[in-house]
Structures are given as C-alpha cells and as structure tokens.
Design an enzyme around this catalytic site. Sequence first.
Site, PDB file in Angstrom:
ATOM      1  N   GLU A  80       2.334  55.615 -12.180  1.00  0.00           N
ATOM      2  CA  GLU A  80       1.537  56.836 -11.712  1.00  0.00           C
ATOM      3  C   GLU A  80       1.985  57.422 -10.499  1.00  0.00           C
ATOM      4  O   GLU A  80       2.418  56.814  -9.551  1.00  0.00           O
ATOM      5  CB  GLU A  80      -0.016  56.234 -11.719  1.00  0.00           C
ATOM      6  CG  GLU A  80      -0.710  55.614 -12.856  1.00  0.00           C
ATOM      7  CD  GLU A  80      -0.839  56.452 -14.076  1.00  0.00           C
ATOM      8  OE1 GLU A  80      -0.769  57.690 -13.514  1.00  0.00           O
ATOM      9  OE2 GLU A  80      -0.848  56.090 -15.137  1.00  0.00           O
ATOM     10  N   CYS A 142      -8.386  51.701 -13.211  1.00  0.00           N
ATOM     11  CA  CYS A 142      -7.086  51.761 -12.625  1.00  0.00           C
ATOM     12  C   CYS A 142      -6.741  52.683 -11.473  1.00  0.00           C
ATOM     13  O   CYS A 142      -6.163  52.458 -10.355  1.00  0.00           O
ATOM     14  CB  CYS A 142      -6.054  52.106 -13.937  1.00  0.00           C
ATOM     15  SG  CYS A 142      -5.976  50.487 -15.106  1.00  0.00           S
TER      16      CYS A 142
HETATM   17  N1  PCA Z   1      -6.838  49.618 -17.770  1.00  0.00           N
HETATM   18  C1  PCA Z   1      -7.816  50.488 -17.631  1.00  0.00           C
HETATM   19  C2  PCA Z   1      -8.711  49.583 -16.758  1.00  0.00           C
HETATM   20  C3  PCA Z   1      -8.187  48.053 -16.902  1.00  0.00           C
HETATM   21  C4  PCA Z   1      -7.042  48.218 -17.726  1.00  0.00           C
HETATM   22  O1  PCA Z   1      -6.101  47.557 -17.834  1.00  0.00           O
HETATM   23  C5  PCA Z   1      -7.656  51.814 -16.877  1.00  0.00           C
HETATM   24  O2  PCA Z   1      -6.634  52.498 -17.488  1.00  0.00           O
HETATM   25  O3  PCA Z   1      -8.265  52.316 -16.240  1.00  0.00           O
END
Ligand code: PCA
EC number: 3.4.19.3
Length: 202
Positions: A80, A142
């Site tokens: 990200e 996340c």
């Molecule tokens: N993915 C979610 C929250 C926990 C995870 O593994 C997310 O993309 O926010």
Amino acid sequence: MSKLLLTGFEPFLENRHNPTEQIVLELDEEVVGEFEVISRVLPVDFERAAEMLIEYVDQCEPAAIMMLGLAADRTKVTPERIAINVNDSVEDNSGNAPVDQPIVKGGPAAYFSTLPIKKMTDALVENGIPAEVSNTAGTYLCNNVMYSVLYALEQKEMDIPAGFIHVPPTFEMTLHHSAHTGFPYTSIRDSIKLMIYALSDD
Ligand code: PCA
C-alpha cells in the site's frame, strides 16, 4: 540482530481463513536478510488492533514494521502507498461498524508508507509473482492499523520503515469463493520473504 515486526490478522467476515495469520506464524523468529522476524497476529477489532500493535512496537523496538492483511478480491500482492484518517466500514469481529470516523481526531489526512514499495514490487515481479503498488488500503482494519502505526511512529520520533501489504486469497480459499482467483499459499509466503530481503538491501 535488527528485528522486523511482522503482523497478520485473524479471519474476518466471510473469510474463514486468513493466510496472513498462517504466514506470520510460520515466519516467526526466522532470520530473513538482515532481520530477525518477530510476528504477531492482530484481532479484526477497531477498538483493539492498533492499540495492541503499538504496544508490540514498544515491547519489541523493531528496526522495521511490515503489516499484512488479506484483500480477498485482489489478484496481486499489493504494497500500500497510503493510509487515510478514516474508519468507514462493515462490521469488524466485535460488531463495530464505524461511519466516516477519524482514526485520530485532528490528525493528518494521510500518511505515506515508508517501505520501499516500488523496490518491493519490482523484486516480486522479477521473481514471477504478480505484484503492484496499491493506492488505497480501504477504510477497514488494514488502513486503520497502517495509519495508526505511522502516526504513532511520528509521535515517538521513531524513524523506521513501516507500511502495509495486502495479499490476495490462497488457492484453498477459492473453495469457498468460487468467483475469486487463488494463489498458492507458498507463493504468497515467499513473496513476503522476498519483500523483507528487498527491505534488507535498501
Ligand atoms: N484484511 C482486512 C482486515 C483484516 C484483513 O486481513 C482489511 O483489508 O482491512
């Protein structure tokens, strides 16, 4: 040896399995490049996840932080670029479903990842693993932990690389989600090691 704090998440919503949980448990205490990996699994809970993660930062005093999460609808490994100051989502595992809520009241609108995201995606593609930089971490857990950690590091004046990587679902998970494409678990796990190596020689 420098420590790298590696976090994953427990299962959530319709995802009965979260590969990031398995990956971090498997890599715990392994030496990868210049780092000893220290792993923790976080709850999918807006009230607890970031607080626990920041406590782990205080306990382990890492030289780098790599946070992992599952993005069940993605088809690549995606570091990200940015985390935004918003919680806005469907329910977490404790029933919290925030709407347009700041993560830190009065905090900056966003933080950029301080991991070498381009170098990491290049390393994966060179090794045959589909990867690209993502420009949104969403507004669920996340994004929440990525923003919270980068904010906390700024407050603590800790100048260490930190950021978040979303991984696609595993092959096994497609048994329950016929619409999704799955990756072999071992390829996703190895992609995390390749990114730690890339960070090591940064
Ligand atoms: N993915 C979610 C929250 C926990 C995870 O593994 C997310 O993309 O926010």
